[in-house]
Design a protein around this motif. Structure first.
Motif, PDB file in Angstrom:
ATOM      1  N   VAL A 152       0.605  -1.042  -0.097  1.00 11.91           N
ATOM      2  CA  VAL A 152       0.215   0.022  -0.065  1.00 11.91           C
ATOM      3  C   VAL A 152       0.805   1.444   0.100  1.00 11.91           C
ATOM      4  O   VAL A 152       1.901   1.404   0.216  1.00 11.91           O
ATOM      5  N   THR A 153       0.437   2.407  -0.353  1.00  7.40           N
ATOM      6  CA  THR A 153       1.053   3.560  -0.478  1.00  7.40           C
ATOM      7  C   THR A 153       1.753   4.019   0.879  1.00  7.40           C
ATOM      8  O   THR A 153       3.087   4.491   0.601  1.00  7.40           O
ATOM      9  N   SER A 154       1.279   3.983   1.965  1.00  6.06           N
ATOM     10  CA  SER A 154       1.922   4.497   2.906  1.00  6.06           C
ATOM     11  C   SER A 154       2.882   3.503   3.471  1.00  6.06           C
ATOM     12  O   SER A 154       4.210   4.109   3.563  1.00  6.06           O
ATOM     13  N   ASN A 155       2.960   2.113   3.187  1.00  4.82           N
ATOM     14  CA  ASN A 155       4.114   1.458   3.216  1.00  4.82           C
ATOM     15  C   ASN A 155       5.178   1.327   2.229  1.00  4.82           C
ATOM     16  O   ASN A 155       6.422   1.567   2.493  1.00  4.82           O
ATOM     17  N   LEU A 156       4.987   2.068   0.852  1.00  2.00           N
ATOM     18  CA  LEU A 156       5.865   2.264   0.076  1.00  2.00           C
ATOM     19  C   LEU A 156       6.648   3.255   0.188  1.00  2.00           C
ATOM     20  O   LEU A 156       8.017   3.594   0.329  1.00  2.00           O
ATOM     21  N   MET A 168      16.401   4.290  -6.580  1.00  2.00           N
ATOM     22  CA  MET A 168      16.064   3.176  -7.534  1.00  2.00           C
ATOM     23  C   MET A 168      14.567   3.243  -7.814  1.00  2.00           C
ATOM     24  O   MET A 168      14.225   2.757  -9.133  1.00  2.00           O
ATOM     25  N   ILE A 169      13.609   3.436  -6.856  1.00  2.00           N
ATOM     26  CA  ILE A 169      12.116   3.157  -7.335  1.00  2.00           C
ATOM     27  C   ILE A 169      11.733   4.128  -8.241  1.00  2.00           C
ATOM     28  O   ILE A 169      10.836   4.243  -8.888  1.00  2.00           O
ATOM     29  N   ARG A 170      12.467   5.586  -8.321  1.00  2.00           N
ATOM     30  CA  ARG A 170      12.145   6.467  -9.289  1.00  2.00           C
ATOM     31  C   ARG A 170      12.482   6.172 -10.575  1.00  2.00           C
ATOM     32  O   ARG A 170      11.991   6.927 -11.637  1.00  2.00           O
ATOM     33  N   LEU A 171      12.961   5.111 -10.877  1.00  2.00           N
ATOM     34  CA  LEU A 171      13.468   4.577 -12.190  1.00  2.00           C
ATOM     35  C   LEU A 171      12.063   3.988 -12.969  1.00  2.00           C
ATOM     36  O   LEU A 171      12.120   4.056 -14.135  1.00  2.00           O
ATOM     37  N   ILE A 172      10.987   3.909 -12.068  1.00  2.00           N
ATOM     38  CA  ILE A 172       9.898   3.449 -12.617  1.00  2.00           C
ATOM     39  C   ILE A 172       8.718   4.578 -12.302  1.00  2.00           C
ATOM     40  O   ILE A 172       8.645   5.219 -11.113  1.00  2.00           O
ATOM     41  N   SER A 173       8.255   5.300 -13.626  1.00  2.00           N
ATOM     42  CA  SER A 173       7.471   6.299 -13.468  1.00  2.00           C
ATOM     43  C   SER A 173       6.189   5.987 -12.240  1.00  2.00           C
ATOM     44  O   SER A 173       5.960   5.111 -12.388  1.00  2.00           O
ATOM     45  N   GLU A 174       6.045   7.231 -11.642  1.00  2.00           N
ATOM     46  CA  GLU A 174       4.998   7.019 -10.682  1.00  2.00           C
ATOM     47  C   GLU A 174       3.747   6.758 -11.348  1.00  2.00           C
ATOM     48  O   GLU A 174       2.713   6.252 -10.850  1.00  2.00           O
ATOM     49  N   LYS A 175       3.500   7.142 -12.799  1.00  2.63           N
ATOM     50  CA  LYS A 175       2.232   6.722 -13.170  1.00  2.63           C
ATOM     51  C   LYS A 175       2.006   5.273 -13.689  1.00  2.63           C
ATOM     52  O   LYS A 175       1.109   4.663 -13.849  1.00  2.63           O
ATOM     53  N   HIS A 182      -4.336   1.607  -4.990  1.00  6.05           N
ATOM     54  CA  HIS A 182      -4.288   2.656  -6.042  1.00  6.05           C
ATOM     55  C   HIS A 182      -5.820   2.574  -6.446  1.00  6.05           C
ATOM     56  O   HIS A 182      -6.652   1.560  -6.358  1.00  6.05           O
ATOM     57  N   SER A 183      -6.441   3.860  -7.250  1.00  5.89           N
ATOM     58  CA  SER A 183      -7.637   4.133  -7.401  1.00  5.89           C
ATOM     59  C   SER A 183      -7.931   3.105  -8.627  1.00  5.89           C
ATOM     60  O   SER A 183      -9.282   2.875  -8.500  1.00  5.89           O
ATOM     61  N   ARG A 184      -7.191   2.620  -9.405  1.00  2.02           N
ATOM     62  CA  ARG A 184      -7.198   1.918 -10.591  1.00  2.02           C
ATOM     63  C   ARG A 184      -7.604   0.618 -10.320  1.00  2.02           C
ATOM     64  O   ARG A 184      -8.093  -0.370 -10.903  1.00  2.02           O
ATOM     65  N   MET A 185      -7.330   0.072  -9.122  1.00  2.00           N
ATOM     66  CA  MET A 185      -7.551  -1.162  -8.437  1.00  2.00           C
ATOM     67  C   MET A 185      -8.978  -1.308  -7.797  1.00  2.00           C
ATOM     68  O   MET A 185      -9.256  -2.529  -7.212  1.00  2.00           O
ATOM     69  N   LYS A 186      -9.666  -0.301  -7.590  1.00  2.00           N
ATOM     70  CA  LYS A 186     -10.998  -0.508  -6.789  1.00  2.00           C
ATOM     71  C   LYS A 186     -12.052  -1.223  -7.616  1.00  2.00           C
ATOM     72  O   LYS A 186     -12.203  -1.296  -8.621  1.00  2.00           O
ATOM     73  N   GLY A 187     -12.385  -2.091  -6.725  1.00  2.00           N
ATOM     74  CA  GLY A 187     -13.455  -3.258  -7.497  1.00  2.00           C
ATOM     75  C   GLY A 187     -12.522  -4.446  -8.103  1.00  2.00           C
ATOM     76  O   GLY A 187     -13.417  -5.272  -8.473  1.00  2.00           O
TER      77      GLY A 187
END
Length: 323
Positions: A152-156, A168-175, A182-187
């Motif tokens: 989850v976001t808070s743990n990340l 390192m993690i910024r090598l992956i775009s936040e998008k 994530h809002s796209r995972m709702k449902g």
């Protein structure tokens, strides 16, 4: 850090959420691949040693109430599955004299202390650095990378609070970072359902230049450490590289071909077989590595930015012959 236990937590149980329906894929013959255009990464236990930290935190709370560490027969079911760290299977085994809410609160206190001390696992940063600038061997198009994690976001934020890990993690775009909240995972459902990997591919395709063809599922390579995560990747119609914890692999080595096909059935989700089929045993769409350092770019038709000269497609069954 002890390797005695791995752990995953997330805010909700997604088992009853609406499935994503998939069209059937016509896969290539066993032993061959399409060239890879996108790589999708899990986080805990693959890029970071946070699975061991989840373990330490959980066992700390369990020991406080005179309970033993979780056996691997149960641990394997919890890895990668949203909500499992505080779910029914865990509490049926643990028989703690406290409520689930109290357990979750005590566990989170321990995690808040320990997550900022996590470490990058061998080969993770180098692989992300290479892939962030890599091209496809077939036509020289940029290889895309994404994150698909049950965290989850808070743990990340806690896990990436150190400058070197944040870099390192910024090598992956936040998008391109899809977490379980994530809002796209709702449902949608968590692993072993394919939803999170399909969502990651969806956001990648949304960011492509209009001149580029959409990336197909069969052109994606997933990197995973958990058995349910591998199953999710195979049910998504994607290739997969499995990099298990050594203790997890000890328990699953005899069933490696089933793990790579996504057919273990370790975690049950209602209706999963009706919406997304796994792979087939020894179909060549999965391989096991001991470390991300062992990844072979040429096998997947990827040209590293350092100037690899790559020949024609390599079969997964070939002898390893280069990184």
């Amino acid at each position: 850090m002890s390797h005695s236990l791995w752990w995953r937590c997330a805010p909700q149980n997604l088992a009853h959420h609406q499935p994503i329906r998939l069209r059937r894929l016509q896969k290539p013959c066993a032993g061959t691949f399409p060239h890879v255009r996108a790589c999708i990464f899990d986080l805990d236990g693959l890029l970071l040693n946070t699975e061991d930290i989840y373990s330490l935190c959980a066992n700390t709370v369990l020991a406080r109430y005179s309970r033993p560490p979780i056996p691997w027969s149960l641990k394997a079911q919890l890895m990668g599955v949203p909500g499992s760290s505080n779910g029914e299977a865990f509490h049926q085994w643990a028989q703690l004299p406290i409520s689930r809410e109290q357990y979750k609160a005590e566990q989170q206190i321990e995690q808040n202390k320990m997550f900022p001390m996590c470490e990058v696992l061998p080969g993770a940063k180098q692989l992300l650095e290479q892939l962030s600038q890599a091209m496809t061997e077939a036509d020289g198009r940029k290889v895309r990378i994404a994150l698909a994690s049950s965290s989850v976001t808070s743990n990340l934020k806690l896990k990436t609070s150190r400058p070197d890990i944040n870099e390192m993690i910024r090598l992956i775009s936040e998008k391109h970072r899809i977490l379980s909240d994530h809002s796209r995972m709702k449902g949608k459902r968590g692993k072993p359902a394919p939803d999170i990997f399909l969502t990651a591919l969806q956001v990648i395709n949304e960011q492509l230049d209009p001149s580029e063809d959409e990336i197909r599922r069969e052109e994606c390579l997933v990197f995973e450490d958990s058995v349910p995560g591998v199953e999710a990747a195979r049910r998504a119609g994607m290739m997969v590289v499995w990099v298990p914890h050594p203790e997890l692999y000890q328990h699953w080595a005899a069933r490696e071909s089933e793990v790579l096909a996504g057919t273990t059935g370790l975690v049950k989700l209602d209706g999963l077989d009706q919406t997304a089929s796994p792979g087939k045993t020894n179909d060549g769409w999965g391989e096991k590595l001991g470390s991300l350092e062992e990844f072979e770019y040429r096998k997947y038709g990827i040209r590293r930015h350092s100037g690899d000269v790559v020949g024609s497609r390599i079969w997964i069954t070939n002898k390893k012959d280069g990184r």
